[in-house]
Design an enzyme around this catalytic site. Structure first.
Site, PDB file in Angstrom:
ATOM      1  N   HIS A  18      13.845 -24.926   0.426  1.00  0.00           N
ATOM      2  CA  HIS A  18      13.457 -24.715   1.828  1.00  0.00           C
ATOM      3  C   HIS A  18      14.283 -25.626   2.746  1.00  0.00           C
ATOM      4  O   HIS A  18      14.711 -25.222   3.825  1.00  0.00           O
ATOM      5  CB  HIS A  18      11.968 -25.041   2.032  1.00  0.00           C
ATOM      6  CG  HIS A  18      11.027 -24.128   1.299  1.00  0.00           C
ATOM      7  ND1 HIS A  18      10.064 -24.579   0.432  1.00  0.00           N
ATOM      8  CD2 HIS A  18      10.909 -22.773   1.312  1.00  0.00           C
ATOM      9  CE1 HIS A  18       9.372 -23.543  -0.058  1.00  0.00           C
ATOM     10  NE2 HIS A  18       9.875 -22.439   0.461  1.00  0.00           N
ATOM     11  N   LYS A  42      -3.592 -16.175  -0.672  1.00  0.00           N
ATOM     12  CA  LYS A  42      -3.078 -17.137  -1.648  1.00  0.00           C
ATOM     13  C   LYS A  42      -3.940 -18.398  -1.609  1.00  0.00           C
ATOM     14  O   LYS A  42      -4.184 -18.935  -0.529  1.00  0.00           O
ATOM     15  CB  LYS A  42      -1.641 -17.548  -1.274  1.00  0.00           C
ATOM     16  CG  LYS A  42      -0.574 -16.597  -1.756  1.00  0.00           C
ATOM     17  CD  LYS A  42       0.781 -17.264  -1.560  1.00  0.00           C
ATOM     18  CE  LYS A  42       1.937 -16.300  -1.736  1.00  0.00           C
ATOM     19  NZ  LYS A  42       3.227 -16.925  -1.428  1.00  0.00           N
TER      20      LYS A  42
HETATM   21  P1  ADP Z   1       6.286 -17.061   1.562  1.00  0.00           P
HETATM   22  O1  ADP Z   1       4.962 -17.133   0.876  1.00  0.00           O
HETATM   23  O2  ADP Z   1       6.177 -16.698   3.016  1.00  0.00           O
HETATM   24  O3  ADP Z   1       7.332 -16.254   0.856  1.00  0.00           O
HETATM   25  P2  ADP Z   1       7.641 -19.468   0.663  1.00  0.00           P
HETATM   26  O4  ADP Z   1       7.246 -20.859   1.003  1.00  0.00           O
HETATM   27  O5  ADP Z   1       7.521 -19.051  -0.765  1.00  0.00           O
HETATM   28  O6  ADP Z   1       6.774 -18.561   1.634  1.00  0.00           O
HETATM   29  O7  ADP Z   1       9.126 -19.198   1.129  1.00  0.00           O
HETATM   30  C1  ADP Z   1       9.530 -19.317   2.473  1.00  0.00           C
HETATM   31  C2  ADP Z   1      10.960 -18.815   2.607  1.00  0.00           C
HETATM   32  O8  ADP Z   1      11.834 -19.689   1.911  1.00  0.00           O
HETATM   33  C3  ADP Z   1      11.197 -17.417   2.009  1.00  0.00           C
HETATM   34  O9  ADP Z   1      12.109 -16.739   2.857  1.00  0.00           O
HETATM   35  C4  ADP Z   1      11.844 -17.711   0.676  1.00  0.00           C
HETATM   36  O10 ADP Z   1      12.677 -16.642   0.276  1.00  0.00           O
HETATM   37  C5  ADP Z   1      12.657 -18.944   1.043  1.00  0.00           C
HETATM   38  N1  ADP Z   1      12.977 -19.764  -0.108  1.00  0.00           N
HETATM   39  C6  ADP Z   1      12.130 -20.337  -0.997  1.00  0.00           C
HETATM   40  N2  ADP Z   1      12.805 -21.048  -1.934  1.00  0.00           N
HETATM   41  C7  ADP Z   1      14.127 -20.912  -1.638  1.00  0.00           C
HETATM   42  C8  ADP Z   1      15.343 -21.385  -2.231  1.00  0.00           C
HETATM   43  N3  ADP Z   1      15.354 -22.103  -3.349  1.00  0.00           N
HETATM   44  N4  ADP Z   1      16.490 -21.039  -1.638  1.00  0.00           N
HETATM   45  C9  ADP Z   1      16.487 -20.273  -0.530  1.00  0.00           C
HETATM   46  N5  ADP Z   1      15.399 -19.784   0.076  1.00  0.00           N
HETATM   47  C10 ADP Z   1      14.224 -20.103  -0.462  1.00  0.00           C
END
Ligand code: ADP
Length: 153
Positions: A18, A42
């Site tokens: 992130h 969730k």
């Molecule tokens: P959500 O539940 O809304 O998907 P997340 O916290 O899982 O929330 O992810 C938020 C954003 O960060 C999403 O667009 C996800 O694809 C992106 N993301 C998560 N991990 C990574 C990573 N390692 N590299 C790039 N983007 C990421």
């Protein structure tokens, strides 16, 4: 006019993956809101309060990044904040399939809204909150996957 963006997510927890997305986006926008969703479907592993504390500590000295929480639709949040951009990260084709539909729905709800996709460098592409949660549950070291100090109750 200021370029205002929202980076929405569950951030359960906020990972290095992130962070690299925010770091890349920083040069593109005047203001970025990191918006922690209170997703009702969730069950959160990290409490909302601890997510806020953790992410705030990571971006402590950066004035144009603000950490907020929200529930409801991301498109409505963007309208309220007068943000015309949503930032999302793309790791792989499954992210793409999922993100594309959300971006299209958001555009239908708020036509001025653009979703900007950022692709991380390959060394960050495997990092996910799910893996970090599993490591924590099994007492593994997460220091290579989580920026700053994560607070767990
Ligand atoms: P959500 O539940 O809304 O998907 P997340 O916290 O899982 O929330 O992810 C938020 C954003 O960060 C999403 O667009 C996800 O694809 C992106 N993301 C998560 N991990 C990574 C990573 N390692 N590299 C790039 N983007 C990421």
């Amino acid at each position: 006019m200021d370029r205002i963006a929202v980076f929405p997510g569950s951030f359960d927890p906020f990972t290095i993956g992130h962070k690299v997305i925010v770091d890349s986006a920083m040069g593109l926008f005047d203001k970025i809101y990191i918006a922690i969703g209170q997703n009702t479907t969730k069950n959160s592993f990290i409490s909302l309060e601890n997510k806020v504390k953790h992410i705030k500590s990571v971006f402590e000295n950066i004035p144009n990044i603000e950490i907020i929480t929200y529930d409801g639709l991301t498109a409505d949040l963007c309208k309220r904040l007068q943000a015309k951009f949503i930032i999302r990260g793309l790791r792989n084709t499954s992210d793409f399939q999922y993100e594309k539909s959300i971006a299209q729905v958001n555009k239908e709800l708020y036509p001025e809204l653009e979703t900007i996709f950022i692709v991380p460098q390959p060394q960050y592409g495997h990092i996910s909150s799910t893996i970090v949660r599993d490591l924590i549950k099994h007492k593994g070291d997460v220091s290579n996957f989580v920026p700053g100090k994560l607070i767990i109750d």
